[in-house]
Design an enzyme around this catalytic site. Structure first.
Site, PDB file in Angstrom:
ATOM      1  N   GLU A  81      19.644  52.309  53.481  1.00 30.90           N
ATOM      2  CA  GLU A  81      20.681  51.427  54.019  1.00 30.90           C
ATOM      3  C   GLU A  81      20.343  50.963  55.429  1.00 30.90           C
ATOM      4  OE1 GLU A  81      21.866  53.137  50.532  1.00 30.90           O
ATOM      5  OE2 GLU A  81      21.343  54.293  52.338  1.00 30.90           O
ATOM      6  N   HIS A 150      30.845  57.686  46.975  1.00 30.75           N
ATOM      7  CA  HIS A 150      30.833  56.386  46.314  1.00 30.75           C
ATOM      8  C   HIS A 150      32.169  55.643  46.448  1.00 30.75           C
ATOM      9  CE1 HIS A 150      27.239  58.094  44.573  1.00 30.75           C
ATOM     10  NE2 HIS A 150      26.991  56.995  43.888  1.00 30.75           N
TER      11      HIS A 150
END
Length: 347
Positions: A81, A150
């Protein structure tokens, strides 16, 4: 009577479809359609992220892009990321318009330095020499039994970073209109998509160009007794609660913020001042969530109009639970309804 109401709704939907050239799409389909149309409109747009190219995205939000626009504009990145967000900075400084995907919002912790320390500060740091025209898309939220990190709702943490705009649609039509605005905005936008809404939300979406301005809330349902204020998928639940309360003589308004940065303070003030009572609904943990900011805004702007304390419905101050406990954690219609009834009894 029920059949007549159903037939009337179908007839109205048909008239709208015929007159305005709209299609019924899921939120996921609307997002995919927007990415296709915006990339065709502006050749500077580059999509990047994990599995966004050949796989078409984990949820297929970017399906078909690499076939249409090629590997130079649709880039499969490493599982990093930090690299995704950091690359977006360089691309923007080079004059491109990156649309980066963080596969799940909870993974953004790995890119916090790039998002908070670089993307959000680029305009300020360079005295507007560089425009950080960057959109970061990320799904979040409960209801789909995801593994750890998540489903976390982190919007309040990003709202505390000056320089970022934060958009959270609740309908397919708004997903298209707001994503269009986000991509075209000269400043960085965090575009957060509800996991439950990808395929669980369907509505009529304009076929042609559709732009919804950032920072303009939507009064989804009018009401006189209490205002339910929310964003993202919780708007859907708030609407159901408001409709169910009509049979009990309670007129509940529902305000969809659409974006929390910029925040439509005028819309919040207007509906709360009108109703005199308010309930704020969020999926995030209660402490330090953005609902607290809404309540502070209400106290600042329309304290003397309140007839009862503002109620708050949130997740809990615990790590996001495993799938079997998710229904106990995520706010549902019963909890929202209980908060509304309690507010109506107060004051």
């Amino acid at each position: 009577q029920d059949n007549f109401a159903r037939d009337l709704r179908l007839w109205i939907r048909w008239v709208i479809q015929m007159s305005k050239k709209v299609s019924e799409l899921s939120m996921l389909e609307a997002i995919n359609e927007t990415l296709h149309s915006e990339m065709a409109r502006d050749e500077r747009i580059v999509v990047l992220g994990e599995d966004v190219g050949r796989n078409g995205g984990v949820f297929r939000a970017t399906e078909g892009l690499i076939e249409k626009f090629g590997e130079r504009r649709v880039v499969d990145t490493p599982i990093s990321e930090a690299a995704i967000a950091g690359s977006a900075v360089g691309l923007a400084m080079a004059g491109l318009v990156p649309v980066a995907e963080i596969q799940f919002l909870g993974f953004s912790y790995q890119a916090m330095h790039q998002i908070a320390g670089q993307i959000a500060r680029l305009r300020y740091r360079t005295q507007s020499r560089f425009e950080p025209q960057i959109t970061i898309r990320a799904p979040f939220g409960g209801g789909v039994r995801t593994p750890e990190l998540h489903s976390d709702s982190l919007e309040a943490q990003f709202a505390n970073i000056p320089g970022l705009k934060i958009v959270m649609p609740s309908t397919a039509a708004d997903a298209k209109g707001l994503l269009t605005s986000a991509i075209r905005d000269p400043d960085p936008v965090l575009f957060l998509e509800p996991l439950r809404g990808y395929r669980g939300i369907r509505d009529l979406v304009p076929d042609e160009e559709h732009v919804v301005p950032l920072g303009r809330a939507n009064l989804v349902k009018k009401g006189d007794d209490v205002a339910i204020i929310s964003w993202s998928y919780q708007v859907e639940l708030s609407k159901r609660v408001a409709e169910s309360l009509e049979g009990e003589g309670i007129s509940a308004a529902v305000l969809d913020l659409r974006s929390i940065v910029p925040l439509d303070i005028e819309a919040v003030t207007e509906i709360v001042s009108h109703c005199g009572r308010a309930v704020v609904v969020q999926e995030a943990p209660e402490t330090g969530g953005f609902a607290s900011e809404i309540i502070a805004t209400i106290n600042d702007e329309c304290f003397w109009s309140l007839e009862a304390p503002v109620a708050r419905v949130s997740g809990f101050d615990v790590p996001y639970p495993v799938g079997m406990l998710e229904n106990l954690y995520v706010p549902d219609e019963a909890r929202i309804r209980s908060a509304v009834l309690k507010t109506m009894e107060s004051g």
